[in-house]
Design a protein around this motif. Sequence first.
Motif, PDB file in Angstrom:
ATOM      1  N   GLY A 196      37.550  54.406  29.914  1.00  0.00           N
ATOM      2  CA  GLY A 196      37.164  53.005  29.774  1.00  0.00           C
ATOM      3  C   GLY A 196      36.777  52.385  31.107  1.00  0.00           C
ATOM      4  N   ALA A 197      37.549  52.692  32.150  1.00  0.00           N
ATOM      5  CA  ALA A 197      37.241  52.180  33.489  1.00  0.00           C
ATOM      6  C   ALA A 197      35.895  52.710  33.974  1.00  0.00           C
ATOM      7  CB  ALA A 197      38.353  52.559  34.461  1.00  0.00           C
ATOM      8  N   ALA A 207      38.873  46.970  32.274  1.00  0.00           N
ATOM      9  CA  ALA A 207      38.565  47.884  31.170  1.00  0.00           C
ATOM     10  C   ALA A 207      39.738  48.804  30.871  1.00  0.00           C
ATOM     11  CB  ALA A 207      37.306  48.689  31.484  1.00  0.00           C
ATOM     12  N   ALA A 213      33.033  50.934  32.130  1.00  0.00           N
ATOM     13  CA  ALA A 213      32.811  49.593  32.674  1.00  0.00           C
ATOM     14  C   ALA A 213      32.165  49.661  34.051  1.00  0.00           C
ATOM     15  CB  ALA A 213      34.130  48.827  32.754  1.00  0.00           C
ATOM     16  N   TYR A 234      36.149  50.715  23.007  1.00  0.00           N
ATOM     17  CA  TYR A 234      34.851  51.023  23.621  1.00  0.00           C
ATOM     18  C   TYR A 234      33.991  49.763  23.740  1.00  0.00           C
ATOM     19  CZ  TYR A 234      30.278  52.900  24.593  1.00  0.00           C
ATOM     20  OH  TYR A 234      29.055  53.132  25.166  1.00  0.00           O
ATOM     21  N   THR A 263      35.387  47.692  26.600  1.00  0.00           N
ATOM     22  CA  THR A 263      35.116  48.219  27.945  1.00  0.00           C
ATOM     23  C   THR A 263      33.657  48.001  28.330  1.00  0.00           C
ATOM     24  OG1 THR A 263      34.712  50.484  27.158  1.00  0.00           O
ATOM     25  CG2 THR A 263      36.951  49.950  27.865  1.00  0.00           C
ATOM     26  N   GLY A 302      34.194  41.259  32.995  1.00  0.00           N
ATOM     27  CA  GLY A 302      35.549  41.794  32.958  1.00  0.00           C
ATOM     28  C   GLY A 302      36.611  40.742  32.727  1.00  0.00           C
ATOM     29  N   VAL A 309      41.720  48.914  27.289  1.00  0.00           N
ATOM     30  CA  VAL A 309      41.954  50.110  26.476  1.00  0.00           C
ATOM     31  C   VAL A 309      43.440  50.216  26.152  1.00  0.00           C
ATOM     32  CG1 VAL A 309      41.936  52.644  26.487  1.00  0.00           C
ATOM     33  CG2 VAL A 309      39.941  51.377  27.289  1.00  0.00           C
TER      34      VAL A 309
END
Length: 187
Positions: A110-111, A87, A114, A11, A14, A21, A91
């Motif tokens: 996670g995506a 992200a 982000a 977490y 992300t 990124g 993860v």
Amino acid sequence: MDAAAQYALAYALTTSAGLRGLLTLAVVSVAVHFNWLHAPDAFTWLGSTTVTVVLVAVALVDFVGDKIPVVDHGLHAVNLIVKPAAAAILVGGAVHPHSGGELITLMVLGALAALGIAGASAAIRGTSTATTGGIANPFVSLFEDAVAGVTIVLGFIAPLVAAALALVLTVVVVRMGLGAWRTVRAA
């Protein structure tokens, strides 16, 4: 690293990826490369020498380019795609779930986390550009670098604390992004 620490680290990473990124992905690649982080088998490629070198080089280009007015906007457009993808990979490289379905769910979450941070950050950057003609953007960028860096480092040292910080950061960035969006929309 126990399961709670893995999820907390994921977490935190992300959230950091929503700001930076490529930097976050490069740091994790270095960590996997030097065995500071043990990625699941499907993500060991993340620590290969070639991937690590490429990610570090691209992260450096992104870091410098984000400080240059106009170039920063082009990078932000590309990064709205890169950050959620990074992200999801982060993860996958940080957690060891019990099933593939759980991994996919966590990667999607996670995506999305982000993407939310990246969208709010883009709104803040847009307001910075509109109100200062882009002069403040390099300072906003440096602040984002610092926040992402602290979140990454803290994620490896104290993942649960980093996750709590990431949650606070998410709330703050989203609120600032919404405020910035309203400001630009009202103008």
